[in-house]
Design a protein around this motif. Structure first.
Motif, PDB file in Angstrom:
ATOM      1  N   ASP A   1       0.782  -1.238  -0.273  1.00 16.58           N
ATOM      2  CA  ASP A   1      -0.144   0.113  -0.162  1.00 16.58           C
ATOM      3  C   ASP A   1       0.860   1.167   0.059  1.00 16.58           C
ATOM      4  N   LYS A   2       2.071   1.131   0.734  1.00 16.17           N
ATOM      5  CA  LYS A   2       3.023   2.378   0.589  1.00 16.17           C
ATOM      6  C   LYS A   2       3.233   2.715  -0.575  1.00 16.17           C
ATOM      7  N   ILE A   3       3.842   1.680  -1.272  1.00 15.34           N
ATOM      8  CA  ILE A   3       4.396   1.693  -2.795  1.00 15.34           C
ATOM      9  C   ILE A   3       3.082   2.227  -3.693  1.00 15.34           C
ATOM     10  N   GLU A   4       2.105   1.922  -3.482  1.00 13.53           N
ATOM     11  CA  GLU A   4       0.827   2.511  -4.456  1.00 13.53           C
ATOM     12  C   GLU A   4       0.387   4.082  -4.086  1.00 13.53           C
ATOM     13  N   LYS A   5       0.622   4.452  -2.755  1.00 18.27           N
ATOM     14  CA  LYS A   5       0.422   5.488  -2.456  1.00 18.27           C
ATOM     15  C   LYS A   5       1.651   6.606  -2.873  1.00 18.27           C
TER      16      LYS A   5
ATOM     17  N   TYR B   1       7.663  10.274  -0.751  1.00 20.37           N
ATOM     18  CA  TYR B   1       6.771  11.291  -0.898  1.00 20.37           C
ATOM     19  C   TYR B   1       5.412  10.664  -1.337  1.00 20.37           C
ATOM     20  N   SER B   2       4.333  11.322  -0.864  1.00 17.53           N
ATOM     21  CA  SER B   2       3.044  10.756  -1.415  1.00 17.53           C
ATOM     22  C   SER B   2       2.212  12.419  -1.464  1.00 17.53           C
ATOM     23  N   GLY B   3       1.132  11.823  -2.379  1.00 16.63           N
ATOM     24  CA  GLY B   3       0.354  12.999  -2.820  1.00 16.63           C
ATOM     25  C   GLY B   3       0.902  13.998  -3.724  1.00 16.63           C
ATOM     26  N   ASN B   4       0.143  14.847  -3.976  1.00 18.11           N
ATOM     27  CA  ASN B   4       0.515  15.926  -4.992  1.00 18.11           C
ATOM     28  C   ASN B   4      -0.216  17.257  -4.527  1.00 18.11           C
TER      29      ASN B   4
ATOM     30  N   GLU C   1      11.703  -0.762  -8.877  1.00 16.05           N
ATOM     31  CA  GLU C   1      10.947  -1.293  -9.799  1.00 16.05           C
ATOM     32  C   GLU C   1       9.369  -1.390  -9.596  1.00 16.05           C
ATOM     33  N   LYS C   2       9.052  -1.756  -8.505  1.00 12.12           N
ATOM     34  CA  LYS C   2       7.588  -1.880  -7.990  1.00 12.12           C
ATOM     35  C   LYS C   2       7.117  -0.507  -8.305  1.00 12.12           C
ATOM     36  N   PHE C   3       7.708   0.578  -7.805  1.00 14.46           N
ATOM     37  CA  PHE C   3       7.005   1.857  -8.119  1.00 14.46           C
ATOM     38  C   PHE C   3       6.942   2.133  -9.433  1.00 14.46           C
ATOM     39  N   LYS C   4       7.912   2.007 -10.260  1.00 19.40           N
ATOM     40  CA  LYS C   4       7.869   2.434 -11.661  1.00 19.40           C
ATOM     41  C   LYS C   4       6.678   1.626 -12.481  1.00 19.40           C
TER      42      LYS C   4
END
Length: 167
Positions: free
Chosen positions: A61-65, A128-131, A159-162
């Motif tokens: 979930d952290k990687i997804e956010k 970092y999370s959000g925009n 890799e997972k983030f990309k």
């Protein structure tokens, strides 16, 4: 004897009135003696809640956010002083602008190495999370493994983030 007792009683009443007046004045000025907390800066409490919620997420979930990453590496100075610089920046969207740039020195991440830590602590990953992006976490890298994130290899995390960013 009764006169002394009455004097003590009157002194006690006067003392209690004075204490109650002082407490009332302090409460009026914003100082509270109760367990209730007053929100003075809602922005600060929101940031705290965001980070508390973030810590409760599992790694997936952290990687997804995650909206951006900043990879810091250390340059050794005199006396084993390790200075941190931003080496790479990753974002999941071109509109995300991280508050750091490649080459920027991040003094809060500097440290003095000692013995075994000189060679194996080789970086920090800011997440970092959000925009607009908020820094949610900083994970130290030991031999390019994120020890604070289940000892995941850095390359796998990126890799997972990309992969999520491409979708």
């Amino acid at each position: 004897m009764i006169k002394k007792l009455l004097q003590g009683f009157l002194f006690g009443i006067g003392f209690m009135v004075a204490v109650l007046l002082i407490i009332s004045l302090l409460n009026l000025s914003g100082i509270s003696f109760t367990n209730e907390s007053k929100v003075v800066n809602s922005g600060a409490s929101e940031a705290y809640k965001d980070k508390t919620d973030w810590r409760e997420l599992n790694l997936t979930d952290k990687i997804e956010k995650t909206s951006g990453l900043a990879l810091l590496r250390f340059n050794e100075r005199e006396n084993k002083y390790m200075a941190a610089y931003v080496e790479k920046v990753f974002t999941n969207d071109k509109s995300v602008k991280l508050p750091v740039v490649v080459g920027q020195r991040i003094e809060k991440s500097d440290y003095y190495a000692h013995e075994g830590h000189l060679n194996n602590r080789n970086g920090v990953l800011f997440i970092y999370s959000g925009n607009p992006p908020k820094k949610m976490e900083g994970a130290y890298l030991y031999n390019d493994r994120l020890v604070g994130l289940q000892d995941m290899p850095l390359n796998l995390f990126i890799e997972k983030f990309k992969a999520l960013s491409d979708n």
